[in-house]
Design a protein around this motif. Structure first.
Motif, PDB file in Angstrom:
ATOM      1  N   SER A 158     -13.247 -20.374  59.921  1.00  0.00           N
ATOM      2  CA  SER A 158     -12.012 -20.556  59.462  1.00  0.00           C
ATOM      3  C   SER A 158     -11.600 -19.688  58.386  1.00  0.00           C
ATOM      4  O   SER A 158     -10.375 -19.960  57.799  1.00  0.00           O
ATOM      5  N   GLY A 159     -12.182 -18.664  58.037  1.00  0.00           N
ATOM      6  CA  GLY A 159     -12.087 -17.537  57.027  1.00  0.00           C
ATOM      7  C   GLY A 159     -12.350 -17.725  55.672  1.00  0.00           C
ATOM      8  O   GLY A 159     -11.763 -17.346  54.745  1.00  0.00           O
ATOM      9  N   ILE A 160     -13.311 -18.916  55.338  1.00  0.00           N
ATOM     10  CA  ILE A 160     -13.682 -19.046  53.879  1.00  0.00           C
ATOM     11  C   ILE A 160     -14.217 -17.874  53.002  1.00  0.00           C
ATOM     12  O   ILE A 160     -13.585 -17.612  52.202  1.00  0.00           O
ATOM     13  N   LEU A 161     -14.995 -17.261  53.770  1.00  0.00           N
ATOM     14  CA  LEU A 161     -15.322 -15.884  53.182  1.00  0.00           C
ATOM     15  C   LEU A 161     -14.439 -15.006  53.085  1.00  0.00           C
ATOM     16  O   LEU A 161     -14.240 -14.405  52.075  1.00  0.00           O
ATOM     17  N   VAL A 162     -13.487 -14.621  53.969  1.00  0.00           N
ATOM     18  CA  VAL A 162     -12.402 -13.711  54.013  1.00  0.00           C
ATOM     19  C   VAL A 162     -11.445 -14.134  52.848  1.00  0.00           C
ATOM     20  O   VAL A 162     -10.844 -13.443  52.045  1.00  0.00           O
ATOM     21  N   GLU A 163     -11.213 -15.470  52.508  1.00  0.00           N
ATOM     22  CA  GLU A 163     -10.382 -15.828  51.627  1.00  0.00           C
ATOM     23  C   GLU A 163     -10.973 -15.576  50.425  1.00  0.00           C
ATOM     24  O   GLU A 163     -10.215 -15.209  49.574  1.00  0.00           O
ATOM     25  N   ALA A 164     -12.274 -15.931  50.065  1.00  0.00           N
ATOM     26  CA  ALA A 164     -12.839 -15.582  48.551  1.00  0.00           C
ATOM     27  C   ALA A 164     -12.993 -14.206  48.610  1.00  0.00           C
ATOM     28  O   ALA A 164     -12.777 -13.685  47.320  1.00  0.00           O
ATOM     29  N   ALA A 165     -13.270 -13.441  49.519  1.00  0.00           N
ATOM     30  CA  ALA A 165     -13.202 -11.919  49.406  1.00  0.00           C
ATOM     31  C   ALA A 165     -11.786 -11.222  48.832  1.00  0.00           C
ATOM     32  O   ALA A 165     -11.626 -10.356  48.106  1.00  0.00           O
ATOM     33  N   THR A 166     -10.812 -11.866  49.513  1.00  0.00           N
ATOM     34  CA  THR A 166      -9.440 -11.425  49.297  1.00  0.00           C
ATOM     35  C   THR A 166      -9.184 -11.877  47.929  1.00  0.00           C
ATOM     36  O   THR A 166      -8.442 -10.793  46.923  1.00  0.00           O
ATOM     37  N   ARG A 167      -9.464 -12.787  47.316  1.00  0.00           N
ATOM     38  CA  ARG A 167      -9.338 -13.071  45.764  1.00  0.00           C
ATOM     39  C   ARG A 167      -9.808 -12.236  45.026  1.00  0.00           C
ATOM     40  O   ARG A 167      -9.600 -11.801  43.674  1.00  0.00           O
ATOM     41  N   LEU A 168     -11.203 -11.807  45.342  1.00  0.00           N
ATOM     42  CA  LEU A 168     -11.953 -10.721  44.698  1.00  0.00           C
ATOM     43  C   LEU A 168     -11.342  -9.423  44.737  1.00  0.00           C
ATOM     44  O   LEU A 168     -11.907  -8.420  44.048  1.00  0.00           O
ATOM     45  N   GLY A 169     -10.371  -9.275  45.538  1.00  0.00           N
ATOM     46  CA  GLY A 169      -9.841  -7.869  45.562  1.00  0.00           C
ATOM     47  C   GLY A 169     -10.041  -6.857  47.084  1.00  0.00           C
ATOM     48  O   GLY A 169      -9.590  -5.971  47.129  1.00  0.00           O
ATOM     49  N   TYR A 170     -11.046  -7.427  47.808  1.00  0.00           N
ATOM     50  CA  TYR A 170     -10.881  -6.963  49.026  1.00  0.00           C
ATOM     51  C   TYR A 170      -9.740  -7.075  49.853  1.00  0.00           C
ATOM     52  O   TYR A 170      -9.151  -7.986  49.778  1.00  0.00           O
ATOM     53  N   ARG A 171      -9.808  -6.029  50.587  1.00  0.00           N
ATOM     54  CA  ARG A 171      -8.607  -6.160  51.785  1.00  0.00           C
ATOM     55  C   ARG A 171      -9.529  -6.716  53.069  1.00  0.00           C
ATOM     56  O   ARG A 171     -10.088  -6.090  54.062  1.00  0.00           O
ATOM     57  N   ALA A 172      -9.463  -7.922  53.178  1.00  0.00           N
ATOM     58  CA  ALA A 172     -10.389  -8.808  54.003  1.00  0.00           C
ATOM     59  C   ALA A 172      -9.965  -9.121  55.182  1.00  0.00           C
ATOM     60  O   ALA A 172      -8.736  -9.925  55.263  1.00  0.00           O
ATOM     61  N   GLU A 173     -10.555  -9.072  56.255  1.00  0.00           N
ATOM     62  CA  GLU A 173     -10.155  -9.996  57.751  1.00  0.00           C
ATOM     63  C   GLU A 173     -11.359 -10.220  58.405  1.00  0.00           C
ATOM     64  O   GLU A 173     -12.641 -10.083  57.838  1.00  0.00           O
ATOM     65  N   GLY A 174     -11.530 -10.927  59.476  1.00  0.00           N
ATOM     66  CA  GLY A 174     -12.625 -11.259  60.072  1.00  0.00           C
ATOM     67  C   GLY A 174     -12.322 -11.487  61.868  1.00  0.00           C
ATOM     68  O   GLY A 174     -11.234 -11.323  62.233  1.00  0.00           O
ATOM     69  N   ILE A 175     -13.321 -11.914  62.372  1.00  0.00           N
ATOM     70  CA  ILE A 175     -13.378 -12.033  63.700  1.00  0.00           C
ATOM     71  C   ILE A 175     -14.135 -13.150  64.254  1.00  0.00           C
ATOM     72  O   ILE A 175     -15.306 -13.343  63.504  1.00  0.00           O
ATOM     73  N   GLU A 176     -13.716 -13.948  65.130  1.00  0.00           N
ATOM     74  CA  GLU A 176     -14.276 -15.350  65.271  1.00  0.00           C
ATOM     75  C   GLU A 176     -14.043 -15.792  66.635  1.00  0.00           C
ATOM     76  O   GLU A 176     -12.718 -15.823  67.270  1.00  0.00           O
ATOM     77  N   PRO A 177     -14.998 -16.080  67.471  1.00  0.00           N
ATOM     78  CA  PRO A 177     -14.779 -16.648  68.963  1.00  0.00           C
ATOM     79  C   PRO A 177     -14.161 -18.141  69.110  1.00  0.00           C
ATOM     80  O   PRO A 177     -13.353 -18.122  70.126  1.00  0.00           O
ATOM     81  N   SER A 178     -14.274 -18.832  68.021  1.00  0.00           N
ATOM     82  CA  SER A 178     -13.753 -20.280  68.155  1.00  0.00           C
ATOM     83  C   SER A 178     -12.096 -20.112  68.024  1.00  0.00           C
ATOM     84  O   SER A 178     -11.563 -19.757  67.014  1.00  0.00           O
ATOM     85  N   GLU A 179     -11.493 -20.528  69.114  1.00  0.00           N
ATOM     86  CA  GLU A 179     -10.139 -20.498  69.088  1.00  0.00           C
ATOM     87  C   GLU A 179      -9.334 -21.457  67.904  1.00  0.00           C
ATOM     88  O   GLU A 179      -8.414 -20.971  67.312  1.00  0.00           O
TER      89      GLU A 179
END
Length: 294
Positions: free
Chosen positions: A106-127
């Motif tokens: 559900s994007g927990i690492l993506v959210e944390a990375a965004t706060r650290l300044g990364y342009r973060a996104e993800g891919i996930e099979p669970s709809e």
């Protein structure tokens, strides 16, 4: 039917753990928070390379697509601490840039990375997970790699507790390398089946689960990276973060009386835990330059 090793391709497999599979298998068994420890398909070990796999249970994608996990979302706060800690492992090499989290939940690492300044996104099979990520305003693509919506190059690619869920782990790493920048950094985390904890717990080890169909240790994970054209930069044992009540609940899977413990004052307290039964490897694309022998 012949069964080839998913790592080296040899037909030299022997069963090292008998199947312990429920009569009905559905998507609930594939939740991140599933607590049916020790319950998994038969585990076979390759006598050529040592890799362990669940050869009889390779087609699992549909389970992940249908999976929901409210318990995972309920533990978002401690999992965020975990994600932040893991990102420290790559930020020393790439403190910014584009980041792709493969198997992003559900994007927990993506959210944390965004706060650290990364342009973060993800891919996930669970709809369901993708919908939860969207509710948090996060960019998570539904599906798996390769995917036309995921275009590199990315400066950082992360695979946190993902590689043990697929029947072609080398191809997963190949796909990660395909979207990684030539000077990019990757991170892979997975349970270590030869750890002390795994040996002590035996068939009741908490990482023997329906969702896990690959079981790595240091040498087989390094071999998978090598076959995918990747090389290690650093190897470490990651810590995890849990609330006290979550740990009590999980310990109750082994000692049911523990569930009766009442710790209302501290049950939401988050504590770090490292049982040294997971492996973390920071990696990059392999090059002809001399490098350390691991």
């Amino acid at each position: 039917m012949k069964k080839n090793c998913w790592l080296c391709g040899e037909i030299k497999l022997t069963c090292v753990k008998a199947a312990d599979v429920p009569s009905t298998v559905d998507a609930t068994a594939f939740r991140v928070t599933d607590a049916n420890y020790g319950q998994c398909a038969a585990v076979y070990q390759c006598t050529a390379c040592g890799f362990r796999q669940c050869s009889d249970f390779s087609d699992v994608l549909s389970f992940y697509q249908a999976m929901n996990d409210p318990g995972y979302e309920a533990s978002r706060a401690p999992r965020t601490l975990q994600a932040e800690r893991l990102l420290q492992s790559v930020s020393r090499y790439r403190p910014g840039g584009r980041l792709l989290d493969i198997g992003a939940g559900s994007g927990i690492l993506v959210e944390a990375a965004t706060r650290l300044g990364y342009r973060a996104e993800g891919i996930e099979p669970s709809e369901w997970m993708v919908r939860r990520a969207a509710a948090h305003g996060l960019k998570i693509q539904a599906g798996i790699l390769p995917n036309e919506a995921i275009t590199g190059p990315y400066d950082v690619v992360t695979l946190v507790d993902v590689i043990e869920h697929v029947s072609d782990p080398v191809d997963l790493l190949v796909q990660a390398r395909a979207v990684l920048a030539s000077d990019g950094i990757g991170l892979v985390i997975t349970p270590d089946v030869t750890s002390v904890a795994a040996r002590v717990m035996g068939k009741r080890w908490w990482h023997y689960r329906m969702a896990h169909i690959c079981y790595f240790e240091r040498e087989t994970l390094l071999e998978a990276l090598r076959r995918a054209g990747l090389e290690p930069i650093a190897i470490f044992r990651p810590s995890w973060y849990f609330t006290v009540d979550y740990l009590i609940q999980r310990l109750g899977a082994y000692l049911p009386t523990v569930r009766k413990i009442q710790l209302s004052m501290v049950k939401r307290t988050v504590v770090p835990l490292n049982l040294f039964d997971s492996l973390g490897i920071v990696f990059r694309s392999a090059s002809p330059r001399p490098h350390r022998s691991w």
